[in-house]
Design a protein around this motif. Structure first.
Motif, PDB file in Angstrom:
ATOM      1  N   GLN A 110       0.832  -1.197   0.000  1.00  0.00           N
ATOM      2  CA  GLN A 110       0.000   0.000   0.000  1.00  0.00           C
ATOM      3  C   GLN A 110       0.870   1.251   0.000  1.00  0.00           C
ATOM      4  O   GLN A 110       0.618   2.200  -0.746  1.00  0.00           O
ATOM      5  N   TYR A 111       1.910   1.242   0.823  1.00  0.00           N
ATOM      6  CA  TYR A 111       2.815   2.392   0.882  1.00  0.00           C
ATOM      7  C   TYR A 111       3.540   2.582  -0.454  1.00  0.00           C
ATOM      8  O   TYR A 111       3.624   3.691  -0.979  1.00  0.00           O
ATOM      9  N   LYS A 112       4.056   1.487  -1.019  1.00  0.00           N
ATOM     10  CA  LYS A 112       4.795   1.581  -2.279  1.00  0.00           C
ATOM     11  C   LYS A 112       3.887   2.017  -3.429  1.00  0.00           C
ATOM     12  O   LYS A 112       4.308   2.779  -4.302  1.00  0.00           O
ATOM     13  N   LEU A 113       2.641   1.555  -3.422  1.00  0.00           N
ATOM     14  CA  LEU A 113       1.691   1.977  -4.452  1.00  0.00           C
ATOM     15  C   LEU A 113       1.375   3.462  -4.300  1.00  0.00           C
ATOM     16  O   LEU A 113       1.323   4.197  -5.287  1.00  0.00           O
ATOM     17  N   GLY A 114       1.194   3.901  -3.055  1.00  0.00           N
ATOM     18  CA  GLY A 114       0.986   5.329  -2.812  1.00  0.00           C
ATOM     19  C   GLY A 114       2.172   6.145  -3.290  1.00  0.00           C
ATOM     20  O   GLY A 114       2.014   7.209  -3.890  1.00  0.00           O
ATOM     21  N   ASP A 115       3.358   5.638  -3.055  1.00  0.00           N
ATOM     22  CA  ASP A 115       4.581   6.313  -3.489  1.00  0.00           C
ATOM     23  C   ASP A 115       4.656   6.393  -5.015  1.00  0.00           C
ATOM     24  O   ASP A 115       5.060   7.413  -5.574  1.00  0.00           O
ATOM     25  N   ALA A 116       4.262   5.307  -5.685  1.00  0.00           N
ATOM     26  CA  ALA A 116       4.259   5.298  -7.152  1.00  0.00           C
ATOM     27  C   ALA A 116       3.296   6.357  -7.687  1.00  0.00           C
ATOM     28  O   ALA A 116       3.626   7.094  -8.623  1.00  0.00           O
ATOM     29  N   TYR A 117       2.104   6.449  -7.083  1.00  0.00           N
ATOM     30  CA  TYR A 117       1.146   7.472  -7.498  1.00  0.00           C
ATOM     31  C   TYR A 117       1.664   8.874  -7.183  1.00  0.00           C
ATOM     32  O   TYR A 117       1.508   9.791  -7.979  1.00  0.00           O
ATOM     33  N   PHE A 118       2.262   9.057  -6.034  1.00  0.00           N
ATOM     34  CA  PHE A 118       2.740  10.380  -5.631  1.00  0.00           C
ATOM     35  C   PHE A 118       3.818  10.897  -6.579  1.00  0.00           C
ATOM     36  O   PHE A 118       3.802  12.050  -6.986  1.00  0.00           O
ATOM     37  N   HIS A 119       4.762  10.029  -6.927  1.00  0.00           N
ATOM     38  CA  HIS A 119       5.884  10.451  -7.759  1.00  0.00           C
ATOM     39  C   HIS A 119       5.657  10.207  -9.251  1.00  0.00           C
ATOM     40  O   HIS A 119       6.479  10.631 -10.067  1.00  0.00           O
ATOM     41  N   GLY A 120       4.573   9.537  -9.595  1.00  0.00           N
ATOM     42  CA  GLY A 120       4.309   9.243 -10.995  1.00  0.00           C
ATOM     43  C   GLY A 120       5.284   8.233 -11.569  1.00  0.00           C
ATOM     44  O   GLY A 120       5.694   8.338 -12.715  1.00  0.00           O
ATOM     45  N   ARG A 121       5.663   7.265 -10.780  1.00  0.00           N
ATOM     46  CA  ARG A 121       6.613   6.234 -11.230  1.00  0.00           C
ATOM     47  C   ARG A 121       5.855   5.075 -11.860  1.00  0.00           C
ATOM     48  O   ARG A 121       5.238   4.282 -11.167  1.00  0.00           O
ATOM     49  N   GLY A 122       5.927   4.981 -13.179  1.00  0.00           N
ATOM     50  CA  GLY A 122       5.275   3.889 -13.892  1.00  0.00           C
ATOM     51  C   GLY A 122       3.777   4.037 -14.013  1.00  0.00           C
ATOM     52  O   GLY A 122       3.105   3.146 -14.506  1.00  0.00           O
ATOM     53  N   ILE A 123       3.248   5.147 -13.548  1.00  0.00           N
ATOM     54  CA  ILE A 123       1.806   5.384 -13.555  1.00  0.00           C
ATOM     55  C   ILE A 123       1.588   6.890 -13.556  1.00  0.00           C
ATOM     56  O   ILE A 123       2.470   7.649 -13.152  1.00  0.00           O
ATOM     57  N   MET A 124       0.428   7.322 -14.026  1.00  0.00           N
ATOM     58  CA  MET A 124       0.158   8.757 -14.055  1.00  0.00           C
ATOM     59  C   MET A 124       0.099   9.299 -12.621  1.00  0.00           C
ATOM     60  O   MET A 124      -0.514   8.695 -11.752  1.00  0.00           O
ATOM     61  N   GLN A 125       0.758  10.413 -12.395  1.00  0.00           N
ATOM     62  CA  GLN A 125       0.791  11.014 -11.068  1.00  0.00           C
ATOM     63  C   GLN A 125      -0.628  11.376 -10.626  1.00  0.00           C
ATOM     64  O   GLN A 125      -1.387  11.977 -11.375  1.00  0.00           O
ATOM     65  N   ASP A 126      -0.984  10.972  -9.420  1.00  0.00           N
ATOM     66  CA  ASP A 126      -2.327  11.218  -8.898  1.00  0.00           C
ATOM     67  C   ASP A 126      -2.225  11.337  -7.377  1.00  0.00           C
ATOM     68  O   ASP A 126      -2.100  10.339  -6.672  1.00  0.00           O
ATOM     69  N   TYR A 127      -2.272  12.576  -6.886  1.00  0.00           N
ATOM     70  CA  TYR A 127      -2.100  12.814  -5.456  1.00  0.00           C
ATOM     71  C   TYR A 127      -3.247  12.246  -4.625  1.00  0.00           C
ATOM     72  O   TYR A 127      -3.034  11.827  -3.490  1.00  0.00           O
ATOM     73  N   ASP A 128      -4.457  12.227  -5.183  1.00  0.00           N
ATOM     74  CA  ASP A 128      -5.594  11.672  -4.441  1.00  0.00           C
ATOM     75  C   ASP A 128      -5.418  10.165  -4.218  1.00  0.00           C
ATOM     76  O   ASP A 128      -5.657   9.662  -3.121  1.00  0.00           O
ATOM     77  N   GLU A 129      -5.003   9.457  -5.268  1.00  0.00           N
ATOM     78  CA  GLU A 129      -4.746   8.028  -5.132  1.00  0.00           C
ATOM     79  C   GLU A 129      -3.574   7.777  -4.182  1.00  0.00           C
ATOM     80  O   GLU A 129      -3.597   6.841  -3.392  1.00  0.00           O
ATOM     81  N   ALA A 130      -2.553   8.627  -4.280  1.00  0.00           N
ATOM     82  CA  ALA A 130      -1.400   8.491  -3.384  1.00  0.00           C
ATOM     83  C   ALA A 130      -1.847   8.616  -1.940  1.00  0.00           C
ATOM     84  O   ALA A 130      -1.491   7.789  -1.084  1.00  0.00           O
TER      85      ALA A 130
END
Length: 90
Positions: free
Chosen positions: A55-75
Motif C-alpha cells: 500500500q505504501y509503495k503503491l501510494g509512493d508510485a502514485y505520488f511520484h508518478g513512477r510507472g503510472i500517471m501522477q495522482d495525489y488523491d490516489e497516493a
C-alpha cells in the motif's frame, strides 16, 4: 478524388493515434511498468489484499508518478491505508 485521400489519411492517422493512446494502458495493465522489485500490477493486488508495504509503495508510485500517471488523491488513499495498517500492528 480529394475526399478519398482525406478519408484514407484520417483512417491512417486514427490507427496510429489509437495505438499510441492504448499502448501505455496495456503496459500498465500487463504489469510491465516496474517500481523496482515488483510490478505495479503485483503491488496493486498485494495492496488490495491488505499488505501495508505494498500500500505504501503503491501510494509512493502514485505520488511520484513512477510507472503510472501522477495522482495525489490516489497516493493519499494508499498512504492512509498503509498508515492504518501500521497503526493496527501490535
Amino acid at each position: 478524388m480529394h475526399a478519398l485521400v482525406v478519408a484514407q489519411s484520417w483512417r491512417i492517422a486514427l490507427k496510429y493515434l489509437s495505438r499510441a493512446a492504448v499502448l501505455p494502458c496495456l503496459i500498465l495493465l500487463l504489469g510491465c511498468q516496474s517500481t523496482g522489485e515488483k510490478t505495479l500490477s503485483e503491488l496493486h493486488v498485494d495492496a488490495v489484499n491488505g499488505d501495508p508495504d505494498a500500500q505504501y509503495k503503491l501510494g509512493d508510485a502514485y505520488f511520484h508518478g513512477r510507472g503510472i500517471m501522477q495522482d495525489y488523491d490516489e497516493a493519499e488513499k494508499w498512504y492512509r491505508k498503509a498508515a492504518q495498517q501500521y497503526q493496527a500492528e501490535p
